[in-house]
Design a protein around this motif. Sequence first.
Motif, mmCIF file in Angstrom:
data_model
loop_
_atom_site.group_PDB
_atom_site.id
_atom_site.type_symbol
_atom_site.label_atom_id
_atom_site.label_comp_id
_atom_site.label_asym_id
_atom_site.label_seq_id
_atom_site.Cartn_x
_atom_site.Cartn_y
_atom_site.Cartn_z
ATOM 1 N N ASN A 21 0.828 -1.209 0.000
ATOM 2 C CA ASN A 21 0.000 0.000 0.000
ATOM 3 C C ASN A 21 0.867 1.266 0.000
ATOM 4 O O ASN A 21 0.708 2.159 0.828
ATOM 5 C CB ASN A 21 -0.974 0.000 1.184
ATOM 6 C CG ASN A 21 -2.061 1.025 1.019
ATOM 7 O OD1 ASN A 21 -2.451 1.352 -0.107
ATOM 8 N ND2 ASN A 21 -2.541 1.557 2.123
ATOM 9 N N LEU A 22 1.796 1.315 -0.940
ATOM 10 C CA LEU A 22 2.733 2.435 -1.052
ATOM 11 C C LEU A 22 2.382 3.316 -2.241
ATOM 12 O O LEU A 22 1.818 2.862 -3.230
ATOM 13 C CB LEU A 22 4.164 1.914 -1.217
ATOM 14 C CG LEU A 22 4.723 1.119 -0.056
ATOM 15 C CD1 LEU A 22 6.051 0.472 -0.439
ATOM 16 C CD2 LEU A 22 4.892 2.001 1.168
ATOM 17 N N LEU A 23 2.767 4.570 -2.148
ATOM 18 C CA LEU A 23 2.581 5.522 -3.231
ATOM 19 C C LEU A 23 3.637 5.290 -4.310
ATOM 20 O O LEU A 23 4.751 4.864 -4.014
ATOM 21 C CB LEU A 23 2.731 6.948 -2.701
ATOM 22 C CG LEU A 23 1.754 7.345 -1.598
ATOM 23 C CD1 LEU A 23 2.211 8.622 -0.922
ATOM 24 C CD2 LEU A 23 0.369 7.506 -2.173
ATOM 25 N N MET A 24 3.276 5.571 -5.562
ATOM 26 C CA MET A 24 4.220 5.467 -6.670
ATOM 27 C C MET A 24 4.664 6.857 -7.089
ATOM 28 O O MET A 24 3.850 7.770 -7.182
ATOM 29 C CB MET A 24 3.562 4.787 -7.878
ATOM 30 C CG MET A 24 3.313 3.327 -7.708
ATOM 31 S SD MET A 24 2.877 2.522 -9.282
ATOM 32 C CE MET A 24 1.323 3.318 -9.663
ATOM 33 N N THR A 25 5.964 6.987 -7.320
ATOM 34 C CA THR A 25 6.500 8.245 -7.840
ATOM 35 C C THR A 25 7.415 7.928 -9.018
ATOM 36 O O THR A 25 7.675 6.765 -9.322
ATOM 37 C CB THR A 25 7.297 9.025 -6.769
ATOM 38 O OG1 THR A 25 8.527 8.353 -6.515
ATOM 39 C CG2 THR A 25 6.503 9.185 -5.486
ATOM 40 N N GLY A 26 7.921 8.967 -9.635
ATOM 41 C CA GLY A 26 8.846 8.787 -10.739
ATOM 42 C C GLY A 26 9.774 9.965 -10.849
ATOM 43 O O GLY A 26 9.440 11.069 -10.426
ATOM 44 N N PRO B 237 1.737 11.027 -15.413
ATOM 45 C CA PRO B 237 0.477 11.754 -15.201
ATOM 46 C C PRO B 237 0.455 12.468 -13.851
ATOM 47 O O PRO B 237 1.015 11.978 -12.867
ATOM 48 C CB PRO B 237 -0.575 10.642 -15.248
ATOM 49 C CG PRO B 237 0.155 9.411 -14.830
ATOM 50 C CD PRO B 237 1.575 9.587 -15.338
ATOM 51 N N LEU B 238 -0.199 13.598 -13.821
ATOM 52 C CA LEU B 238 -0.336 14.338 -12.561
ATOM 53 C C LEU B 238 -1.148 13.552 -11.539
ATOM 54 O O LEU B 238 -1.096 13.865 -10.357
ATOM 55 C CB LEU B 238 -0.971 15.702 -12.818
ATOM 56 C CG LEU B 238 -0.047 16.722 -13.469
ATOM 57 C CD1 LEU B 238 -0.794 18.021 -13.744
ATOM 58 C CD2 LEU B 238 1.166 16.991 -12.612
ATOM 59 N N SER B 239 -1.850 12.529 -11.988
ATOM 60 C CA SER B 239 -2.631 11.712 -11.048
ATOM 61 C C SER B 239 -1.728 11.032 -10.016
ATOM 62 O O SER B 239 -2.189 10.676 -8.934
ATOM 63 C CB SER B 239 -3.464 10.669 -11.800
ATOM 64 O OG SER B 239 -2.619 9.802 -12.539
ATOM 65 N N LEU B 240 -0.446 10.867 -10.315
ATOM 66 C CA LEU B 240 0.486 10.312 -9.325
ATOM 67 C C LEU B 240 0.763 11.309 -8.203
ATOM 68 O O LEU B 240 1.109 10.920 -7.096
ATOM 69 C CB LEU B 240 1.813 9.926 -9.982
ATOM 70 C CG LEU B 240 1.828 8.710 -10.893
ATOM 71 C CD1 LEU B 240 3.208 8.542 -11.520
ATOM 72 C CD2 LEU B 240 1.442 7.462 -10.141
ATOM 73 N N LEU B 241 0.609 12.576 -8.486
ATOM 74 C CA LEU B 241 0.919 13.611 -7.509
ATOM 75 C C LEU B 241 -0.152 13.761 -6.437
ATOM 76 O O LEU B 241 0.159 13.994 -5.265
ATOM 77 C CB LEU B 241 1.140 14.943 -8.220
ATOM 78 C CG LEU B 241 1.513 16.134 -7.359
ATOM 79 C CD1 LEU B 241 2.802 15.868 -6.592
ATOM 80 C CD2 LEU B 241 1.661 17.381 -8.228
ATOM 81 N N GLU B 242 -1.384 13.622 -6.811
ATOM 82 C CA GLU B 242 -2.488 13.878 -5.870
ATOM 83 C C GLU B 242 -2.409 13.015 -4.609
ATOM 84 O O GLU B 242 -2.525 13.533 -3.498
ATOM 85 C CB GLU B 242 -3.835 13.714 -6.568
ATOM 86 C CG GLU B 242 -4.966 14.387 -5.845
ATOM 87 C CD GLU B 242 -4.726 15.875 -5.588
ATOM 88 O OE1 GLU B 242 -5.032 16.332 -4.472
ATOM 89 O OE2 GLU B 242 -4.208 16.580 -6.481
#
Length: 173
Positions: free
Chosen positions: A129-134, A159-164
Amino acid sequence: MLENLASMGYPLELTYTESNMALGRPHIASAMVKAGHVDSTQEAFERFIGEDCPAYVHYEKFSAQEGIELIRASGGVPVWAHPYLFCGGKVEEVLPVLVAAGLMGIEVFHPHHGNNKVNRLKKFCQEYNLLMTGGTDYHGYDLEHPEKEKWQLNQFHLPLSLLEPIKEAAILY
């Protein structure tokens, strides 16, 4: 390091700064080239500012757990950057330890992560259950060769959807 270099006869003036960018060894290396002290940034690292070189300043490192606690206490979101470049153990073994310490995300998308690694990291994000970044390890333009920029900012067109979710996680803590 600047004091060490000056005492060795290599004074520098760092004029390149952006308001939100911390100066680091790449900036010092570029300033050394600009001042004519070395022929390349690689030479600056190899002779002067690389680890165990005469101008290098060792700093006290803290544990991953201490780093994660500090980031979270500051309202930040601790993310493991480019885990497949990590030399301290296998991702599969280190990740559970970091998660137990409070890790909140993984840099999934990176130039050194091929499709297999990206897919493995995506699975880890789901499992833990971790967030994904790049990212690309973009540290600004190479001042010696700005036309030969190795990586570009947002070259993956993420995508900006990763930021939210990251912004939401920062608000929660």
